[in-house]
Design a protein around this motif. Sequence first.
Motif, PDB file in Angstrom:
ATOM      1  N   ALA A 146      -5.131  -1.468  56.906  1.00 22.30           N
ATOM      2  CA  ALA A 146      -4.163  -2.394  56.289  1.00 22.30           C
ATOM      3  C   ALA A 146      -3.775  -1.919  54.890  1.00 22.30           C
ATOM      4  O   ALA A 146      -2.594  -1.928  54.523  1.00 22.30           O
ATOM      5  CB  ALA A 146      -4.752  -3.802  56.227  1.00 22.30           C
ATOM      6  N   ALA A 147      -4.758  -1.487  54.098  1.00 16.98           N
ATOM      7  CA  ALA A 147      -4.475  -1.001  52.745  1.00 16.98           C
ATOM      8  C   ALA A 147      -3.625   0.267  52.782  1.00 16.98           C
ATOM      9  O   ALA A 147      -2.708   0.441  51.975  1.00 16.98           O
ATOM     10  CB  ALA A 147      -5.785  -0.738  52.007  1.00 16.98           C
TER      11      ALA A 147
ATOM     12  N   LYS B 296       0.008   0.763  51.207  1.00 18.39           N
ATOM     13  CA  LYS B 296      -0.058   1.674  50.054  1.00 18.39           C
ATOM     14  C   LYS B 296      -0.860   1.076  48.896  1.00 18.39           C
ATOM     15  O   LYS B 296      -0.475   1.155  47.725  1.00 18.39           O
ATOM     16  CB  LYS B 296       1.349   2.067  49.588  1.00 18.39           C
ATOM     17  CG  LYS B 296       2.145   2.837  50.635  1.00 18.39           C
ATOM     18  CD  LYS B 296       3.526   3.212  50.114  1.00 18.39           C
ATOM     19  CE  LYS B 296       4.279   4.123  51.081  1.00 18.39           C
ATOM     20  NZ  LYS B 296       4.423   3.561  52.435  1.00 18.39           N
ATOM     21  N   LYS B 297      -2.013   0.483  49.252  1.00 20.96           N
ATOM     22  CA  LYS B 297      -2.923  -0.087  48.262  1.00 20.96           C
ATOM     23  C   LYS B 297      -4.260   0.650  48.290  1.00 20.96           C
ATOM     24  O   LYS B 297      -4.602   1.300  49.277  1.00 20.96           O
ATOM     25  CB  LYS B 297      -3.152  -1.580  48.537  1.00 20.96           C
ATOM     26  CG  LYS B 297      -1.905  -2.427  48.423  1.00 20.96           C
ATOM     27  CD  LYS B 297      -1.383  -2.464  46.986  1.00 20.96           C
ATOM     28  CE  LYS B 297      -0.152  -3.357  46.864  1.00 20.96           C
ATOM     29  NZ  LYS B 297       0.352  -3.409  45.466  1.00 20.96           N
ATOM     30  N   LYS B 298      -4.990   0.533  47.202  1.00 20.79           N
ATOM     31  CA  LYS B 298      -6.300   1.178  47.129  1.00 20.79           C
ATOM     32  C   LYS B 298      -7.301   0.437  48.017  1.00 20.79           C
ATOM     33  O   LYS B 298      -7.222  -0.780  48.173  1.00 20.79           O
ATOM     34  CB  LYS B 298      -6.799   1.201  45.682  1.00 20.79           C
ATOM     35  CG  LYS B 298      -5.952   2.063  44.753  1.00 20.79           C
ATOM     36  CD  LYS B 298      -6.530   2.070  43.357  1.00 20.79           C
ATOM     37  CE  LYS B 298      -5.653   2.880  42.392  1.00 20.79           C
ATOM     38  NZ  LYS B 298      -5.641   4.303  42.722  1.00 20.79           N
ATOM     39  N   SER B 299      -8.232   1.189  48.563  1.00 20.52           N
ATOM     40  CA  SER B 299      -9.268   0.583  49.390  1.00 20.52           C
ATOM     41  C   SER B 299     -10.636   1.164  49.045  1.00 20.52           C
ATOM     42  O   SER B 299     -10.758   2.344  48.700  1.00 20.52           O
ATOM     43  CB  SER B 299      -8.977   0.790  50.883  1.00 20.52           C
ATOM     44  OG  SER B 299      -9.032   2.165  51.212  1.00 20.52           O
ATOM     45  N   VAL B 300     -11.649   0.300  49.130  1.00 18.95           N
ATOM     46  CA  VAL B 300     -13.036   0.670  48.857  1.00 18.95           C
ATOM     47  C   VAL B 300     -13.883  -0.001  49.929  1.00 18.95           C
ATOM     48  O   VAL B 300     -13.533  -1.078  50.399  1.00 18.95           O
ATOM     49  CB  VAL B 300     -13.488   0.166  47.464  1.00 18.95           C
ATOM     50  CG1 VAL B 300     -14.936   0.542  47.192  1.00 18.95           C
ATOM     51  CG2 VAL B 300     -12.584   0.707  46.371  1.00 18.95           C
ATOM     52  N   TRP B 301     -14.970   0.639  50.327  1.00 13.73           N
ATOM     53  CA  TRP B 301     -15.870  -0.081  51.222  1.00 13.73           C
ATOM     54  C   TRP B 301     -17.320   0.104  50.822  1.00 13.73           C
ATOM     55  O   TRP B 301     -17.685   1.056  50.157  1.00 13.73           O
ATOM     56  CB  TRP B 301     -15.629   0.266  52.688  1.00 13.73           C
ATOM     57  CG  TRP B 301     -15.765   1.692  53.119  1.00 13.73           C
ATOM     58  CD1 TRP B 301     -14.841   2.680  52.946  1.00 13.73           C
ATOM     59  CD2 TRP B 301     -16.846   2.284  53.839  1.00 13.73           C
ATOM     60  NE1 TRP B 301     -15.288   3.842  53.510  1.00 13.73           N
ATOM     61  CE2 TRP B 301     -16.509   3.632  54.075  1.00 13.73           C
ATOM     62  CE3 TRP B 301     -18.057   1.812  54.334  1.00 13.73           C
ATOM     63  CZ2 TRP B 301     -17.352   4.505  54.765  1.00 13.73           C
ATOM     64  CZ3 TRP B 301     -18.897   2.673  55.022  1.00 13.73           C
ATOM     65  CH2 TRP B 301     -18.545   3.996  55.224  1.00 13.73           C
ATOM     66  N   TRP B 302     -18.125  -0.893  51.214  1.00 12.07           N
ATOM     67  CA  TRP B 302     -19.535  -0.949  50.851  1.00 12.07           C
ATOM     68  C   TRP B 302     -20.374  -0.401  52.003  1.00 12.07           C
ATOM     69  O   TRP B 302     -20.298  -0.911  53.122  1.00 12.07           O
ATOM     70  CB  TRP B 302     -19.938  -2.388  50.531  1.00 12.07           C
ATOM     71  CG  TRP B 302     -21.393  -2.550  50.210  1.00 12.07           C
ATOM     72  CD1 TRP B 302     -22.392  -2.936  51.061  1.00 12.07           C
ATOM     73  CD2 TRP B 302     -22.021  -2.338  48.942  1.00 12.07           C
ATOM     74  NE1 TRP B 302     -23.597  -2.961  50.411  1.00 12.07           N
ATOM     75  CE2 TRP B 302     -23.399  -2.603  49.109  1.00 12.07           C
ATOM     76  CE3 TRP B 302     -21.547  -1.940  47.695  1.00 12.07           C
ATOM     77  CZ2 TRP B 302     -24.316  -2.484  48.060  1.00 12.07           C
ATOM     78  CZ3 TRP B 302     -22.457  -1.828  46.645  1.00 12.07           C
ATOM     79  CH2 TRP B 302     -23.825  -2.103  46.834  1.00 12.07           C
TER      80      TRP B 302
END
Length: 371
Positions: free
Chosen positions: A106-107, A111-117
């Motif tokens: 989706a990010a 065109k958005k930043k994405s981070v995952w844990w």
Amino acid sequence: MKQLLTNLLVLSPVAERGGAERVMVDTLKYLNRNKFSAKLVFFEHGSLVEEMSRLGYDTEVIPADRLRDLGTYIRVVSKIRKLIRNDQIDIVISWMPKAHLYGGIAALLEKKKSVWWQHMIPKNHWMDKLASRIPAHGVLCPSKVTKHFQEKLTPNRRVLLNNLGVDLQQFGCSTNKTKSFREKMGIPEDSVVFAFVGRLQRWKRPDVVIKAFNQVAKGKNTYLLIIGGTLFGLEQDYEDELKELAATGENSKIIFMGHQKDVGAILEAADTVVHASLMEPFGMVIIESMAVGKTVIAVGQGGPVEIITNGNDGLLYDGSESQLVQLMDKVLNGRVSLAEIGIRARQTVEKKFTVAHMAENFENNLASLIN
């Protein structure tokens, strides 16, 4: 000039408290809301939806069901994309690999930043591999060992260390409840009490703790508390196996307590906490026990070696039942200064492993990705 907020969209596939979810709650609880605004999306209904709402966060449930259902997957990703646009989200944070399978796509499309844990040490599981192939601006890991293995999966991506922390308002600051708890459980006040805390899963090896206890407990004034149970429907028959194992030895001295909300109060009544995982990704139970001023015996690899200095603020062993027996025997015979180690354990937590440290590291990691 008023500081602009960074808008976060946090995605969680689970809405009940497990280890990773507790980290998420504590991190967001102490997040600086003058810098960050967050909306939470859960992929199922559960107690965390209401809990996060009480903390003042906007929450929403988007049922995700199974990944194999392509129609549902497309629908969930589409709804996340709509939230990103409507709420002007700057960073999508997926809590655990499964969430990134949705949030990362989706990010990317928006065109958005994405981070995952990455809460666990990544192995050859298909979900870790698939999540690691989806573009992300960063992966957050609770320990150096988790970071090391994640970097092997994502060598060209930023993998950032974000140690976990204890809420000192919940651990180590309560009035001493040792006497009342022991009376309630029928445990003599002068007994030596060991405790195992954690989900009852085979990889956490509570069976090794029970076997070692059965060896050292014969004829001794000692007890073992098993604090925890099965979770998320995993290995539901394992608790019965452990009870059968307990029955082969000092059964009357082994107390299965199930899941407990106020673990800190129970830890007050223990003398030593025994940890047995061979490759623990961090060791939240370890720092919680240390915060209460308890001596922790843990395996000397993985996350525990990043927390404990052997002989100073805890005890490390090689993971074998025989060496665990030796250390438990030393505790029983007073050859370990539990009080002194406990004081230094608390100091270690205060210096390095509080929720304030964890939230600050989280904010700094996000800031480094924004800039």
